[in-house]
Design a protein around this motif. Structure first.
Motif, PDB file in Angstrom:
ATOM      1  N   GLY A 182      30.154  35.672  60.014  1.00 18.56           N
ATOM      2  CA  GLY A 182      28.698  35.530  59.965  1.00 18.56           C
ATOM      3  C   GLY A 182      28.178  34.763  58.771  1.00 18.56           C
ATOM      4  O   GLY A 182      26.982  34.503  58.674  1.00 18.56           O
ATOM      5  N   GLY A 183      29.048  34.393  57.841  1.00 21.65           N
ATOM      6  CA  GLY A 183      28.637  33.616  56.680  1.00 21.65           C
ATOM      7  C   GLY A 183      28.591  32.127  57.001  1.00 21.65           C
ATOM      8  O   GLY A 183      28.791  31.712  58.144  1.00 21.65           O
ATOM      9  N   ILE A 184      28.347  31.337  55.989  1.00 20.32           N
ATOM     10  CA  ILE A 184      28.291  29.883  56.157  1.00 20.32           C
ATOM     11  C   ILE A 184      29.603  29.285  55.650  1.00 20.32           C
ATOM     12  O   ILE A 184      30.095  29.635  54.583  1.00 20.32           O
ATOM     13  N   ARG A 185      30.132  28.360  56.446  1.00 22.81           N
ATOM     14  CA  ARG A 185      31.355  27.653  56.075  1.00 22.81           C
ATOM     15  C   ARG A 185      31.012  26.162  55.979  1.00 22.81           C
ATOM     16  O   ARG A 185      30.309  25.620  56.824  1.00 22.81           O
ATOM     17  N   ILE A 223      35.420  25.556  53.152  1.00 13.95           N
ATOM     18  CA  ILE A 223      35.062  26.469  52.074  1.00 13.95           C
ATOM     19  C   ILE A 223      34.044  27.457  52.632  1.00 13.95           C
ATOM     20  O   ILE A 223      32.992  27.049  53.144  1.00 13.95           O
ATOM     21  N   ASN A 224      34.370  28.743  52.545  1.00  8.68           N
ATOM     22  CA  ASN A 224      33.390  29.767  52.895  1.00  8.68           C
ATOM     23  C   ASN A 224      32.468  29.928  51.694  1.00  8.68           C
ATOM     24  O   ASN A 224      32.927  30.133  50.566  1.00  8.68           O
ATOM     25  N   LEU A 276      22.663  31.021  42.833  1.00 10.14           N
ATOM     26  CA  LEU A 276      22.441  31.251  44.263  1.00 10.14           C
ATOM     27  C   LEU A 276      23.544  32.208  44.711  1.00 10.14           C
ATOM     28  O   LEU A 276      24.733  31.870  44.645  1.00 10.14           O
ATOM     29  N   THR A 277      23.157  33.409  45.144  1.00 12.08           N
ATOM     30  CA  THR A 277      24.157  34.411  45.516  1.00 12.08           C
ATOM     31  C   THR A 277      24.072  34.833  46.972  1.00 12.08           C
ATOM     32  O   THR A 277      24.978  35.488  47.473  1.00 12.08           O
ATOM     33  N   GLU A 278      22.975  34.475  47.640  1.00 12.84           N
ATOM     34  CA  GLU A 278      22.833  34.738  49.069  1.00 12.84           C
ATOM     35  C   GLU A 278      21.816  33.768  49.656  1.00 12.84           C
ATOM     36  O   GLU A 278      20.965  33.249  48.946  1.00 12.84           O
ATOM     37  N   LEU A 279      21.933  33.523  50.949  1.00 13.31           N
ATOM     38  CA  LEU A 279      21.019  32.605  51.628  1.00 13.31           C
ATOM     39  C   LEU A 279      19.883  33.399  52.248  1.00 13.31           C
ATOM     40  O   LEU A 279      20.086  34.503  52.755  1.00 13.31           O
ATOM     41  N   GLN A 280      18.700  32.817  52.210  1.00 15.21           N
ATOM     42  CA  GLN A 280      17.497  33.462  52.728  1.00 15.21           C
ATOM     43  C   GLN A 280      16.977  32.718  53.958  1.00 15.21           C
ATOM     44  O   GLN A 280      17.076  31.493  54.021  1.00 15.21           O
ATOM     45  N   PRO A 281      16.385  33.449  54.904  1.00 18.26           N
ATOM     46  CA  PRO A 281      15.757  32.786  56.057  1.00 18.26           C
ATOM     47  C   PRO A 281      14.609  31.882  55.596  1.00 18.26           C
ATOM     48  O   PRO A 281      14.041  32.086  54.519  1.00 18.26           O
ATOM     49  N   SER A 282      14.296  30.896  56.421  1.00 15.99           N
ATOM     50  CA  SER A 282      13.175  29.972  56.181  1.00 15.99           C
ATOM     51  C   SER A 282      13.302  29.211  54.865  1.00 15.99           C
ATOM     52  O   SER A 282      12.292  28.851  54.254  1.00 15.99           O
ATOM     53  N   THR A 283      14.522  28.987  54.423  1.00 19.86           N
ATOM     54  CA  THR A 283      14.756  28.269  53.176  1.00 19.86           C
ATOM     55  C   THR A 283      15.706  27.107  53.459  1.00 19.86           C
ATOM     56  O   THR A 283      16.767  27.311  54.035  1.00 19.86           O
ATOM     57  N   PRO A 284      15.327  25.892  53.043  1.00 22.58           N
ATOM     58  CA  PRO A 284      16.235  24.749  53.237  1.00 22.58           C
ATOM     59  C   PRO A 284      17.281  24.692  52.112  1.00 22.58           C
ATOM     60  O   PRO A 284      16.971  24.933  50.950  1.00 22.58           O
ATOM     61  N   SER A 302      19.797  25.133  57.146  1.00 23.52           N
ATOM     62  CA  SER A 302      19.057  26.376  56.933  1.00 23.52           C
ATOM     63  C   SER A 302      19.714  27.400  57.845  1.00 23.52           C
ATOM     64  O   SER A 302      20.450  27.045  58.774  1.00 23.52           O
ATOM     65  N   LEU A 303      19.450  28.672  57.604  1.00 22.15           N
ATOM     66  CA  LEU A 303      20.024  29.700  58.475  1.00 22.15           C
ATOM     67  C   LEU A 303      19.550  29.516  59.904  1.00 22.15           C
ATOM     68  O   LEU A 303      20.326  29.680  60.846  1.00 22.15           O
ATOM     69  N   GLU A 304      18.291  29.118  60.070  1.00 19.02           N
ATOM     70  CA  GLU A 304      17.745  28.922  61.412  1.00 19.02           C
ATOM     71  C   GLU A 304      18.446  27.786  62.145  1.00 19.02           C
ATOM     72  O   GLU A 304      18.765  27.898  63.323  1.00 19.02           O
ATOM     73  N   LYS A 305      18.711  26.681  61.451  1.00 17.60           N
ATOM     74  CA  LYS A 305      19.412  25.546  62.081  1.00 17.60           C
ATOM     75  C   LYS A 305      20.848  25.917  62.429  1.00 17.60           C
ATOM     76  O   LYS A 305      21.356  25.538  63.479  1.00 17.60           O
TER      77      LYS A 305
END
Length: 176
Positions: free
Chosen positions: A49-52, A94-95, A110-118, A139-142
């Motif tokens: 569920g994270g970003i890679r 890279i995760n 930056l330690t976590e990603l937030q919604p509605s943030t580019p 972004s998380l939405e994209k």
């Protein structure tokens, strides 16, 4: 022998046309009217569920570092950055928030990603003595809108491409 009349006007027109064409061709060469290279960096959701971040195959590319930051001038500055230690190999992926072997976290505001943030990811490195940089905006939405087998590449909001196609061949900047 001096030419007068229609013949002189025709030669003047040919000279002016040649000058104009030369100017246009010189301007095109100076601005680099060649196709843009394939992207070097892509973003996707990983299995947990994270970003890679994926790095395109580029045999001679040596990654020096990678940064991910909030891409919003009105938001507080936040950045996660890695630096290569000694002779570490360039990873293929890279995760986010998990440095690969041979890399250390240089900045961790930056330690976590937030919604509605580019966000923007930037990879820096080189092929021999030639610098090479790649970008991926997301972004998380994209990321959440991606179909299976798709990734986001490129700056300015990113574009969606096939993961398989992204990983299939090196960017043109990597080919010798």
């Amino acid at each position: 022998m001096k030419l007068r009349g229609p013949m002189m006007n025709r030669r003047a027109l040919i000279r002016r046309s040649a000058l104009l064409i030369g100017t246009i061709l010189s301007a095109q060469a100076a601005t680099g009217c060649t196709p843009a290279p394939q992207e070097l960096l892509a973003a996707e959701r990983n299995e947990s569920g994270g970003i890679r971040l994926l790095i395109a195959p580029c045999p001679d590319f040596k990654m020096g570092g990678i940064s991910v930051f909030v891409d919003d001038a009105t938001a507080p500055k936040a950045k996660w950055a890695l630096m290569r230690e000694s002779d570490a190999n360039t990873p293929s992926q890279i995760n986010l928030f998990s440095p690969p072997e041979g890399y250390k976290v240089n900045t961790a505001t930056l330690t976590e990603l937030q919604p509605s943030t580019p966000y923007s990811a930037v990879i820096r490195g080189s092929i021999g003595s030639d610098p090479l940089t790649g970008y991926a905006d997301f972004s998380l939405e994209k990321i959440d809108k991606l179909s299976p087998g798709k990734v986001l590449v490129g700056p300015h909001g990113g574009k969606v491409v096939s993961r398989k196609g992204f990983l299939k061949s090196p960017p043109s900047a990597c080919k010798k």
